[in-house]
Design a protein around this motif. Structure first.
Motif, PDB file in Angstrom:
ATOM      1  N   ALA A  21      10.466  -3.338 -12.356  1.00 25.80           N
ATOM      2  CA  ALA A  21      10.538  -2.574 -11.618  1.00 25.80           C
ATOM      3  C   ALA A  21      10.295  -1.362 -12.385  1.00 25.80           C
ATOM      4  CB  ALA A  21      11.713  -2.336 -10.957  1.00 25.80           C
ATOM      5  N   GLY A  22      10.820  -1.290 -13.764  1.00 24.38           N
ATOM      6  CA  GLY A  22      10.604  -0.158 -14.643  1.00 24.38           C
ATOM      7  C   GLY A  22       9.101   0.174 -14.882  1.00 24.38           C
ATOM      8  N   LEU A  23       8.287  -0.930 -15.441  1.00 20.39           N
ATOM      9  CA  LEU A  23       7.159  -0.436 -15.705  1.00 20.39           C
ATOM     10  C   LEU A  23       6.121   0.168 -14.621  1.00 20.39           C
ATOM     11  CD1 LEU A  23       6.462  -3.432 -18.299  1.00 20.39           C
ATOM     12  CD2 LEU A  23       6.547  -0.963 -18.781  1.00 20.39           C
ATOM     13  N   PRO A  24       6.236  -0.500 -13.561  1.00 19.90           N
ATOM     14  CA  PRO A  24       5.459   0.165 -12.414  1.00 19.90           C
ATOM     15  C   PRO A  24       5.941   1.342 -12.113  1.00 19.90           C
ATOM     16  CG  PRO A  24       6.138  -2.047 -11.522  1.00 19.90           C
ATOM     17  CD  PRO A  24       6.951  -1.783 -13.029  1.00 19.90           C
ATOM     18  N   THR A  25       7.049   1.752 -12.168  1.00 18.68           N
ATOM     19  CA  THR A  25       7.574   3.284 -12.274  1.00 18.68           C
ATOM     20  C   THR A  25       6.976   4.092 -13.251  1.00 18.68           C
ATOM     21  OG1 THR A  25       9.601   2.239 -11.296  1.00 18.68           O
ATOM     22  CG2 THR A  25       9.574   4.628 -11.771  1.00 18.68           C
TER      23      THR A  25
ATOM     24  N   ALA B  41      -6.355  -8.821  -0.972  1.00 21.76           N
ATOM     25  CA  ALA B  41      -5.924  -8.129   0.235  1.00 21.76           C
ATOM     26  C   ALA B  41      -6.070  -6.855   0.552  1.00 21.76           C
ATOM     27  CB  ALA B  41      -4.391  -8.577   0.625  1.00 21.76           C
ATOM     28  N   THR B  42      -5.882  -6.130  -0.791  1.00 21.75           N
ATOM     29  CA  THR B  42      -6.258  -4.595  -0.910  1.00 21.75           C
ATOM     30  C   THR B  42      -7.266  -4.292  -1.219  1.00 21.75           C
ATOM     31  OG1 THR B  42      -5.488  -4.545  -3.107  1.00 21.75           O
ATOM     32  CG2 THR B  42      -3.737  -4.497  -1.707  1.00 21.75           C
ATOM     33  N   GLY B  43      -8.315  -5.239  -1.562  1.00 17.63           N
ATOM     34  CA  GLY B  43      -9.665  -4.911  -2.019  1.00 17.63           C
ATOM     35  C   GLY B  43      -9.862  -4.475  -3.368  1.00 17.63           C
ATOM     36  N   ALA B  44      -8.935  -4.624  -4.131  1.00 15.47           N
ATOM     37  CA  ALA B  44      -8.918  -4.270  -5.790  1.00 15.47           C
ATOM     38  C   ALA B  44     -10.013  -5.130  -6.495  1.00 15.47           C
ATOM     39  CB  ALA B  44      -7.583  -4.651  -6.417  1.00 15.47           C
ATOM     40  N   LEU B  45     -10.061  -6.395  -5.941  1.00 17.03           N
ATOM     41  CA  LEU B  45     -10.742  -7.526  -6.411  1.00 17.03           C
ATOM     42  C   LEU B  45     -11.619  -8.175  -5.267  1.00 17.03           C
ATOM     43  CD1 LEU B  45      -8.980  -9.077  -9.323  1.00 17.03           C
ATOM     44  CD2 LEU B  45     -10.769  -7.636  -9.485  1.00 17.03           C
ATOM     45  N   GLY B 199      -5.792   4.466  -9.000  1.00 21.05           N
ATOM     46  CA  GLY B 199      -5.120   4.398 -10.140  1.00 21.05           C
ATOM     47  C   GLY B 199      -4.406   2.712 -10.174  1.00 21.05           C
ATOM     48  N   PHE B 200      -3.724   2.647  -8.823  1.00 18.49           N
ATOM     49  CA  PHE B 200      -2.971   1.579  -8.706  1.00 18.49           C
ATOM     50  C   PHE B 200      -3.700   0.179  -8.752  1.00 18.49           C
ATOM     51  CE2 PHE B 200       0.336   4.385  -7.444  1.00 18.49           C
ATOM     52  CZ  PHE B 200       1.366   4.267  -8.365  1.00 18.49           C
ATOM     53  N   ARG B 201      -4.973   0.336  -8.324  1.00 22.74           N
ATOM     54  CA  ARG B 201      -5.889  -1.003  -8.376  1.00 22.74           C
ATOM     55  C   ARG B 201      -5.927  -1.485  -9.849  1.00 22.74           C
ATOM     56  NH1 ARG B 201     -10.707   0.003  -4.023  1.00 22.74           N
ATOM     57  NH2 ARG B 201      -9.319  -0.228  -2.351  1.00 22.74           N
ATOM     58  N   TRP B 202      -6.033  -0.854 -10.966  1.00 27.09           N
ATOM     59  CA  TRP B 202      -6.080  -1.208 -12.196  1.00 27.09           C
ATOM     60  C   TRP B 202      -4.815  -1.763 -12.402  1.00 27.09           C
ATOM     61  CZ3 TRP B 202     -10.228  -1.807 -14.766  1.00 27.09           C
ATOM     62  CH2 TRP B 202     -11.277  -0.861 -14.539  1.00 27.09           C
ATOM     63  N   GLY B 203      -3.736  -1.275 -12.068  1.00 24.50           N
ATOM     64  CA  GLY B 203      -2.398  -1.915 -12.412  1.00 24.50           C
ATOM     65  C   GLY B 203      -2.097  -3.094 -11.908  1.00 24.50           C
ATOM     66  N   GLN B 204      -2.681  -3.372 -10.562  1.00 27.00           N
ATOM     67  CA  GLN B 204      -2.549  -4.495  -9.773  1.00 27.00           C
ATOM     68  C   GLN B 204      -3.380  -5.575 -10.351  1.00 27.00           C
ATOM     69  OE1 GLN B 204      -4.322  -3.913  -5.850  1.00 27.00           O
ATOM     70  NE2 GLN B 204      -3.241  -5.693  -5.105  1.00 27.00           N
ATOM     71  N   PRO B 280      -0.391   0.217  -4.254  1.00 29.29           N
ATOM     72  CA  PRO B 280       0.950   0.303  -5.089  1.00 29.29           C
ATOM     73  C   PRO B 280       1.842  -0.853  -4.885  1.00 29.29           C
ATOM     74  CG  PRO B 280       0.581   2.392  -3.993  1.00 29.29           C
ATOM     75  CD  PRO B 280      -0.853   1.191  -3.574  1.00 29.29           C
ATOM     76  N   GLN B 281       1.879  -1.185  -3.494  1.00 24.02           N
ATOM     77  CA  GLN B 281       2.821  -2.455  -3.310  1.00 24.02           C
ATOM     78  C   GLN B 281       2.356  -3.741  -3.946  1.00 24.02           C
ATOM     79  OE1 GLN B 281       2.197  -1.840   0.897  1.00 24.02           O
ATOM     80  NE2 GLN B 281       4.121  -2.614   1.212  1.00 24.02           N
ATOM     81  N   GLY B 282       0.987  -4.276  -4.180  1.00 29.24           N
ATOM     82  CA  GLY B 282       0.552  -5.164  -4.718  1.00 29.24           C
ATOM     83  C   GLY B 282       0.834  -5.103  -6.088  1.00 29.24           C
ATOM     84  N   MET B 283       0.770  -3.770  -6.749  1.00 31.01           N
ATOM     85  CA  MET B 283       1.284  -3.752  -8.417  1.00 31.01           C
ATOM     86  C   MET B 283       2.661  -3.974  -8.491  1.00 31.01           C
ATOM     87  SD  MET B 283       1.002  -0.830 -11.065  1.00 31.01           S
ATOM     88  CE  MET B 283       2.453  -0.261 -10.422  1.00 31.01           C
ATOM     89  N   ALA B 284       3.536  -3.413  -7.501  1.00 31.70           N
ATOM     90  CA  ALA B 284       4.859  -3.735  -7.678  1.00 31.70           C
ATOM     91  C   ALA B 284       5.227  -5.231  -7.449  1.00 31.70           C
ATOM     92  CB  ALA B 284       5.658  -2.853  -6.593  1.00 31.70           C
ATOM     93  N   ALA B 285       4.505  -5.726  -6.629  1.00 30.26           N
ATOM     94  CA  ALA B 285       4.767  -7.344  -6.414  1.00 30.26           C
ATOM     95  C   ALA B 285       4.373  -8.082  -7.269  1.00 30.26           C
ATOM     96  CB  ALA B 285       4.007  -7.739  -4.935  1.00 30.26           C
TER      97      ALA B 285
END
Lengths: 98, 410
Positions: A21-25, B41-45, B199-204, B280-285
């Motif tokens: 949770a920390g890193l995504p933040t 699902a998010t279309g990131a890939l 931005g979040f697509r990369w993180g995902q 953002p949810q995909g990356m968090a998950a």
């Protein structure tokens, strides 16, 4: 056995919250800062003035995340090779398992 | 007579190896969604790119697992001594007794993996394998052949290695993902959606890749361990410290091939069925999943990638205000989890009774034919309402999606 399981659960939960949770933040802070630096279209309220100095913070945040991911990969590689990551020298190195 | 025995021993060993590789293949396509469902699902890939990336990372991960996984089966059934060598009682007749138990256990695992895939339910491949092995062991050696609880000073046995982690891991992962999602949306609340999404697509993609890599190192070695155990039992291999190169190679390739085929039915349920996911949810998950998998494997806890990934995706739906979580779908999944172990166990036990009653070369051969028949049947059933790269992201109207969307095939 239940006590053992509970102590394990707490450790995984703590590590999970810190990294999972920390890193995504931190990543989100990076995105936030970059949007602030860009201004205009990047902000929810259009026409916001750009603040270029925020770019430094944004890049720093993303660098922290990248570093953590690199550590994560090193960790997977190390455990796959039957070694473990040691922080004995202040920086991570591969060491034999004890 | 001696000639007959050699033929039988060779046949059952070959069947065990082929079945183990088939299990590895189903393990791959059943679990593609754990890492890649959210990115698809998010279309990131694009779907095909996602499964290719996941397959390559699984292959790399499988080759990284140098550490011997010979004691994998030892966690739940008593067929090996401490060094990982099979117990002597089971190794007479070129290990026929042990090989039949392993063969039927693998059949139980595969049948359950295929059935849950047909229903689009993400269930744990390791539970299916353990369940199958437990079932065939109970049939072959009696209830005392299974390690139900550990020794007390470590988490072992069915309770410590399978049941407790299955209860705890989805909750932990879900909590972490919910907190992460909530924080991410708090922090980025003033950012334009398009900018954040990019931005979040990369993180995902990055976090999903970590999950794929970890999956390769964890899961491929289970099958490597099972095949090596079979080789030792039949006297073809004697080193309990290492795995033959061809075993490692074939397991890595079987899992990567399975991953690349992509279990689209499971991917669809995870990516579209549970929660409508944004980047953002995909990356968090996926971050939550990666962190929980890596930290618990570091602490020596066995857990299922599937349970963690599903918990994370649910958590990310809970953590985002106004997001819809389809609890009905989640409920179906939980039911599948609960019956995975006993169901695979029943198949493992029934096939063992069948194989044992026939005996000789006919026993394992008929068991294998039963597996082929069931697998063909389920594959044919899946063709009635196929899910593939072209319709995996269609709007959710229940599993599986309607055949009408077939025209969108890529």
């Amino acid at each position: 056995m239940i006590a053992l399981a509970l102590s394990g659960i707490w450790k995984v939960l703590a590590a999970g919250l810190l990294f999972g949770a920390g890193l995504p933040t931190v990543f989100a802070l990076g995105v936030r800062s970059l949007a602030l630096a860009e201004g205009g279209e990047a902000e929810a309220t259009p026409g916001t003035r750009p603040h270029p100095s925020a770019r430094v913070l944004g890049i720093a945040c993303l660098a922290v995340v990248l570093l953590a991911v690199a550590l994560g990969i090193a960790f997977i590689v190390a455990s796959g090779l039957g070694k473990e990551l040691s922080f004995g020298h202040g920086y991570p190195t591969f060491a034999d398992k004890e | 007579m001696l000639y007959f025995c050699t033929v039988t021993a060779t046949l059952i060993l070959v069947l065990v190896v082929v079945t183990a590789l088939a299990f590895d293949f189903t393990n791959g396509f059943h679990d593609t969604g754990n890492a890649m469902a959210t990115s698809i699902a998010t279309g990131a890939l694009r779907p095909k790119v996602a499964v290719l990336l996941s397959a390559v990372l699984n292959l790399v991960g499988a080759f990284l697992s140098v550490e011997v996984a010979l004691t994998v089966t030892n966690a739940v059934i008593k067929v090996q001594d401490d060094s990982g060598a099979p117990v002597p009682e089971l190794t007479s007749d070129h290990g026929y007794a042990l090989l039949l138990i392993i063969l039927c256990g693998l059949v139980g695992g595969i049948v359950w993996n295929l059935l849950t895939w047909l229903l689009g339910l993400p269930s744990s491949s390791s539970h299916a394998l353990f369940g199958g092995l437990i079932g065939s062991t109970v049939a072959g050696l009696g209830w005392a052949g299974v390690k139900w609880t550990g020794s007390g000073d470590e988490l072992g046995g069915v309770l410590g290695k399978v049941i407790l982690p299955a209860l705890a891991s989805p909750v932990i992962a879900g909590l972490v993902a919910a907190v992460g999602t909530w924080l991410v949306y708090r922090v980025t609340s003033g950012v334009a959606e398009r900018f954040a999404e990019r931005g979040f697509r990369w993180g995902q993609v990055g976090s999903a890749s970590l999950v794929s890599l970890a999956h390769g190192t964890n899961d491929a070695q289970k099958t490597m361990g099972v095949i090596t155990l079979a080789l030792i039992a039949s006297g073809q291999w004697s080193d309990t410290e290492s795995v033959p190169v061809w075993v490692k190679l074939s397991c890595a390739l079987a899992m990567a091939a399975g991953t690349y085929i992509g279990g689209w039915r499971v991917i669809r349920t995870l990516g579209k069925g549970l929660v409508e996911i944004a980047s953002p949810q995909g990356m968090a998950a996926e971050s939550a999943a990666a962190a929980v998998i890596l930290s618990s494997s570091h602490l020596g806890f066995a857990l299922s990638t599937t349970h963690v990934a599903t918990g994370s995706i649910l958590g990310t739906g809970v953590g985002k205000r106004g997001a819809e979580v389809r609890w009905g779908v989640a409920g179906r999944m939980v039911v599948a989890w609960l019956i995975t172990l006993p169901a695979a166990g029943v198949v493992g036990a029934l096939t063992w009774y069948l194989g044992n009653a026939l005996g000789g070369a006919a026993g394992p051969a008929v068991v294998f034919l039963v597996l082929l028949a069931l697998a063909t049947f389920m594959w044919l059933r899946s063709r009635r309402a196929p899910v593939h790269a072209g319709n995996v992201n269609d709007d959710w109207q229940g599993t599986p999606s309607t055949p009408a969307s077939k025209e969108h095939a890529a």
